[in-house]
Design an enzyme around this catalytic site. Structure first.
Site, short mmCIF file in Angstrom:
data_model
loop_
_atom_site.label_atom_id
_atom_site.label_comp_id
_atom_site.label_asym_id
_atom_site.label_seq_id
_atom_site.Cartn_x
_atom_site.Cartn_y
_atom_site.Cartn_z
N SER A 48 0.83 -1.22 0.00
CA SER A 48 0.00 0.00 0.00
C SER A 48 0.86 1.26 0.00
O SER A 48 0.60 2.19 -0.78
CB SER A 48 -0.94 0.00 1.20
OG SER A 48 -0.23 -0.09 2.42
N ASP A 107 9.31 -3.55 -3.51
CA ASP A 107 7.94 -3.08 -3.56
C ASP A 107 7.76 -1.94 -4.56
O ASP A 107 6.85 -1.96 -5.40
CB ASP A 107 7.49 -2.62 -2.18
CG ASP A 107 7.29 -3.77 -1.21
OD1 ASP A 107 7.77 -4.88 -1.50
OD2 ASP A 107 6.66 -3.56 -0.16
#
EC number: 2.7.1.36
Length: 338
Positions: free
Chosen positions: A119, A164
């Site tokens: 996120s 990520d």
């Protein structure tokens, strides 16, 4: 106004070990964070996050970002809604050579916060892309990934991995080993995600693995074994046709490696009762394999299953708050409105 979005991600293999230079294979999934950026006349930044808490929140702070806002929500939400956005803004200002640029920023996301689905990386990637475009200085995805990594590195006190942010920026399946990041071919993997509604403390979990690794040789060997497992997984992916659905034999071998990886991560102390129970529910429902994804301690598991059985089983697992299918996102960050 400029609007950009970036996908979340799951780890097929390699979380935690990637911190120590071992390879990892994260895969982008079609759950997205969307960041809208509108340039201001002053140097202030106003952040609106309508869905990052029950009621959402709006904060405004000075151009340097040093005066931390007083927001009545959980600390993790403040980090997601403010610290990461502030770091993204600083990277965009630097890239555009516009140190006094101010913005109104709106963050919306359908990626659970702190749950191992990337996120924060998606918010930072989308934020940098939108802000640099708004300033007339767009970057290519690899440049966005590099600046997003720097932003996460600052916020996470040097504990960030390139995995990520690179995955969220370029999309698809990627291979990360140290500073070497590149896309790799992967077929249409049938991901199913289970979410326990919680979030692990990434810093604490990373520090726990570091402590074990420094104290016990066998813990260091476990980290190395995860790297070996990733390399085996890469060879399995390389044999599959990236333009088609994988055969059952490929899914079976990838799933077996996922099961091994979860066991190694559990041995390193980063799993939890809720994650383990979801993993076993998925396996018992017939999933080819299942493991935690991300830092662990709570959050999400990922399973491989092209049927509906795993998703159904997870929905009936008491520890599971939500379960959903997650399609591989072939594309990374993209502009939605300009």
């Amino acid at each position: 106004m400029t609007v950009s979005s970036a996908p979340g991600k799951v780890y097929l293999f390699g979380e935690h070990a990637v911190v120590y230079g071992e390879p990892a294979v994260p895969c982008a999934v079609e759950r997205r964070a969307t960041v809208s950026v509108d340039a201001r006349e002053d140097d202030r930044v106003r952040v609106t996050a309508p869905d990052l808490s029950l009621d959402g929140f709006t904060v405004e702070y000075g151009g340097d970002g040093d005066d931390r806002p007083d927001v009545n929500v959980a600390q993790g939400l403040v980090e997601a809604g403010i610290a990461y956005v502030a770091a993204a803004v600083e990277q965009a200002r630097d890239a555009a050579d516009a140190p006094s640029a101010g913005f109104d920023v709106t963050v919306e996301s359908d990626i659970p916060l702190g749950a191992g689905l990337g996120s924060s990386a998606a918010v930072v990637v989308a934020g940098i892309d939108a802000a640099t475009r708004e300033l007339g200085a767009p970057l290519d995805p690899e440049e966005v990934a590099e600046r997003a990594y720097r932003a996460e590195h600052d916020v996470q006190d040097g504990q960030a991995s390139r995995a990520d942010t690179f995955c969220c920026a370029v999309g698809g399946a990627v291979r990360v080993e140290g500073d070497d990041c590149r896309r790799i071919d992967a077929p249409n993997l049938p991901f199913v995600v289970g979410f326990d509604g919680g979030a692990g403390d990434t810093g604490k979990l990373v520090a726990g693995v570091r402590s074990l690794r420094e104290e016990y040789d066998f813990a260091a060997d476990t980290v190395g074994s995860i790297g070996d497992l990733v390399r085996k997984g890469e060879s399995v992916l390389a044999e599959a046709d990236p333009t088609d659905d994988p055969p059952e034999s490929v899914l079976a071998e990838l799933g077996r490696l996922m099961d091994f990886d979860h066991g190694l991560l559990e041995a390193l102390g980063v799993s939890s009762r809720s994650l383990d129970n979801m993993v076993w529910s998925a396996r018992e429902a017939g999933a080819h394999g299942a493991k935690l994804t991300g830092a662990g301690g709570g959050g999400c598991i990922v399973a491989l299953d092209r049927t509906e059985e795993t998703e159904t089983a997870l929905r009936f697992t008491p520890e599971c708050e939500d379960a959903f299918r997650a399609e591989l996102a072939r594309g990374g960050v993209r502009v939605e409105e300009e």
